[in-house]
Design a protein around this motif. Structure first.
Motif, PDB file in Angstrom:
ATOM      1  N   GLU A   1      -1.006  -7.400   0.602  1.00  0.00           N
ATOM      2  CA  GLU A   1       0.516  -7.621   0.184  1.00  0.00           C
ATOM      3  C   GLU A   1       1.153  -6.420  -0.457  1.00  0.00           C
ATOM      4  O   GLU A   1       2.369  -6.319  -0.746  1.00  0.00           O
ATOM      5  CB  GLU A   1       0.521  -8.823  -0.925  1.00  0.00           C
ATOM      6  N   GLN A   2       0.601  -5.384  -0.471  1.00  0.00           N
ATOM      7  CA  GLN A   2       0.868  -4.032  -1.055  1.00  0.00           C
ATOM      8  C   GLN A   2       0.784  -3.065  -0.299  1.00  0.00           C
ATOM      9  O   GLN A   2       0.399  -1.898  -0.386  1.00  0.00           O
ATOM     10  CB  GLN A   2       0.538  -3.837  -2.394  1.00  0.00           C
ATOM     11  N   LYS A   3       0.670  -3.309   1.312  1.00  0.00           N
ATOM     12  CA  LYS A   3       0.154  -2.333   2.349  1.00  0.00           C
ATOM     13  C   LYS A   3       1.223  -1.027   2.121  1.00  0.00           C
ATOM     14  O   LYS A   3       0.454  -0.128   2.343  1.00  0.00           O
ATOM     15  CB  LYS A   3       0.168  -3.070   3.670  1.00  0.00           C
ATOM     16  N   LEU A   4       2.385  -1.106   2.064  1.00  0.00           N
ATOM     17  CA  LEU A   4       3.282   0.022   2.124  1.00  0.00           C
ATOM     18  C   LEU A   4       3.069   0.851   0.792  1.00  0.00           C
ATOM     19  O   LEU A   4       3.144   1.940   1.046  1.00  0.00           O
ATOM     20  CB  LEU A   4       4.655  -0.304   2.565  1.00  0.00           C
ATOM     21  N   TYR A   5       2.899   0.046  -0.121  1.00  0.00           N
ATOM     22  CA  TYR A   5       2.936   0.566  -1.443  1.00  0.00           C
ATOM     23  C   TYR A   5       1.727   1.802  -1.401  1.00  0.00           C
ATOM     24  O   TYR A   5       1.897   2.862  -1.719  1.00  0.00           O
ATOM     25  CB  TYR A   5       2.489  -0.451  -2.548  1.00  0.00           C
ATOM     26  N   ASP A   6       0.589   1.074  -0.996  1.00  0.00           N
ATOM     27  CA  ASP A   6      -0.833   2.010  -0.887  1.00  0.00           C
ATOM     28  C   ASP A   6      -0.504   3.140   0.232  1.00  0.00           C
ATOM     29  O   ASP A   6      -1.127   4.206  -0.236  1.00  0.00           O
ATOM     30  CB  ASP A   6      -1.863   1.117  -0.311  1.00  0.00           C
ATOM     31  N   LEU A   7       0.087   2.660   1.341  1.00  0.00           N
ATOM     32  CA  LEU A   7       0.088   3.715   2.472  1.00  0.00           C
ATOM     33  C   LEU A   7       1.055   4.969   1.959  1.00  0.00           C
ATOM     34  O   LEU A   7       0.881   6.147   2.108  1.00  0.00           O
ATOM     35  CB  LEU A   7       0.815   3.167   3.626  1.00  0.00           C
ATOM     36  N   TRP A   8       2.224   4.645   1.300  1.00  0.00           N
ATOM     37  CA  TRP A   8       3.131   5.629   0.832  1.00  0.00           C
ATOM     38  C   TRP A   8       2.298   6.637  -0.185  1.00  0.00           C
ATOM     39  O   TRP A   8       2.652   7.794  -0.206  1.00  0.00           O
ATOM     40  CB  TRP A   8       4.538   5.059   0.330  1.00  0.00           C
ATOM     41  N   LEU A   9       1.496   5.832  -1.061  1.00  0.00           N
ATOM     42  CA  LEU A   9       0.999   6.872  -2.257  1.00  0.00           C
ATOM     43  C   LEU A   9      -0.284   7.744  -1.246  1.00  0.00           C
ATOM     44  O   LEU A   9      -0.664   8.755  -1.615  1.00  0.00           O
ATOM     45  CB  LEU A   9       0.365   5.989  -3.324  1.00  0.00           C
ATOM     46  N   ARG A  10      -0.889   7.034  -0.562  1.00  0.00           N
ATOM     47  CA  ARG A  10      -1.946   7.870   0.169  1.00  0.00           C
ATOM     48  C   ARG A  10      -1.285   8.881   1.171  1.00  0.00           C
ATOM     49  O   ARG A  10      -1.830  10.034   1.304  1.00  0.00           O
ATOM     50  CB  ARG A  10      -2.460   6.749   1.219  1.00  0.00           C
ATOM     51  N   PHE A  11      -0.075   8.730   1.652  1.00  0.00           N
ATOM     52  CA  PHE A  11       0.515   9.684   2.294  1.00  0.00           C
ATOM     53  C   PHE A  11       0.815  10.972   1.294  1.00  0.00           C
ATOM     54  O   PHE A  11       0.553  12.320   1.736  1.00  0.00           O
ATOM     55  CB  PHE A  11       1.712   9.251   2.835  1.00  0.00           C
ATOM     56  N   LEU A  12       1.281  10.379   0.041  1.00  0.00           N
ATOM     57  CA  LEU A  12       1.613  11.847  -0.791  1.00  0.00           C
ATOM     58  C   LEU A  12       0.222  12.393  -1.355  1.00  0.00           C
ATOM     59  O   LEU A  12       0.064  13.541  -1.973  1.00  0.00           O
ATOM     60  CB  LEU A  12       2.707  10.963  -1.939  1.00  0.00           C
ATOM     61  N   THR A  13      -0.932  11.793  -1.439  1.00  0.00           N
ATOM     62  CA  THR A  13      -2.056  12.236  -2.081  1.00  0.00           C
ATOM     63  C   THR A  13      -3.236  12.629  -1.243  1.00  0.00           C
ATOM     64  O   THR A  13      -3.797  13.604  -1.633  1.00  0.00           O
ATOM     65  CB  THR A  13      -2.711  11.035  -2.896  1.00  0.00           C
TER      66      THR A  13
END
Length: 315
Positions: free
Chosen positions: A168-180
């Motif tokens: 349910e928070q796929k993009l939430y995790d993916l954007w933060l993974r992109f930045l980190t």
């Protein structure tokens, strides 16, 4: 094998989120607690100039308005200082007030959201060791359900983030993974990032091959100045802490020590910022480039350089 830049670098961050509306909207919708998602935005340019000359750092990374008039300020901060919170509050408040230029009815004012990514840890207490998402509102202390709407602030401590892989928070995790997870040392990009169309596009903008030699030189200068700035801030903190402890011991009071530390750090931050401007100019960065990563106005930068030149002539 592709080689990547670090999206946390101001220059690269703006390349992704300051030039591509759909990516910026995805980031905002994924990370802000909005009842109604953003469907379209317009970028806002120019400075949020403070009325008081001593309040500096008024240029933001990305500022945009959606079709409902809501404003979003998105910033990447590579290191933490207490003054950063004041700058975030100042910029959001100015953005809210500037709406009165277009309307005189208070009821028509739309909310301002400040989304701030911090590549540093500022909540260091053990009980908040795993808490990286900090959401602030103006609320009633006794009844937090009662809220004065208009300003909301989110601070995300990137070093604390750990992906949860929740559907349910796929993009939430993916954007933060992109930045980190993406930086200059990245050799293999996680498959989960590649599989998402939006993240895959953002990755393409981070590939070194997408930049000209001149653009890479600007990126490198940003990186070098940030490293120098972080070193200066660290030195200023240690100096301020030492002065504060000395003053506190002399006064024999905890209050005195705290005040001494604050005074030392404040003085150190001001001196640090001036040293960074001078060092950046020596590295042949333009006034416009110095504006972008110091968040100072052109007038403030020129005043610092003029003051430095006068001091050099007097020496």
């Amino acid at each position: 094998m592709a080689h990547y830049l670090d999206p946390k670098n101001d220059y690269a961050f703006k390349r992704v989120f300051g030039e591509h509306k759909h990516l910026c909207m995805s980031l905002i919708n994924s990370l802000l607690p909005l009842e109604n998602p953003v469907v379209d935005i317009e970028y806002q340019t120019g400075e949020l100039i403070p009325e008081l000359p001593d309040l500096r750092n008024s240029i933001v990374d990305v500022r945009c308005t959606d079709t409902n008039g809501r404003q979003f300020i998105v910033e990447m901060q590579m290191y933490w200082t207490e003054s950063f919170k004041s700058r975030v509050l100042l910029n959001a408040s100015k953005a809210y007030i500037k709406q009165l230029d277009k309307t005189e009815e208070f009821k028509l004012l739309q909310p301002v959201y400040a989304l701030n990514f911090v590549n540093d840890i500022f909540e260091k207490s053990p009980e908040k060791a795993n808490e990286y998402y900090h959401h602030y509102k103006i609320v009633n202390i006794k009844d937090t359900e009662k809220q004065i709407e208009g300003l909301e602030f989110i601070f995300i401590e990137l070093p604390k983030f750990k992906p949860q892989n929740r559907a349910e928070q796929k993009l939430y995790d993916l954007w933060l993974r992109f930045l980190t997870e993406i930086n200059g040392r990245t050799e293999v990009v996680p498959q989960e990032l590649i599989e998402n169309e939006l993240i895959r596009e953002a990755l393409a903008y981070m590939e070194i091959s997408a930049y000209t030699k001149g653009q890479l030189e600007v990126y490198d200068k940003y990186r070098d100045v940030i490293m120098t700035e972080r070193s200066f801030i660290s030195d200023a903190f240690e100096e301020g802490e030492a002065k504060g402890m000395k003053k506190g011991m002399r006064r024999g009071m905890e209050k005195g020590m705290k005040k001494g530390i604050e005074e030392g750090i404040k003085k150190g931050e001001t001196e640090t910022l001036e040293r960074i401007v001078v060092e950046s100019k020596r590295n042949n960065l333009s006034i416009e480039q110095i504006e972008l990563f110091t968040k100072l106005t052109k007038t403030q930068i020129i005043e610092i350089l003029k003051r430095q030149e006068e001091n050099h002539l007097l020496a």
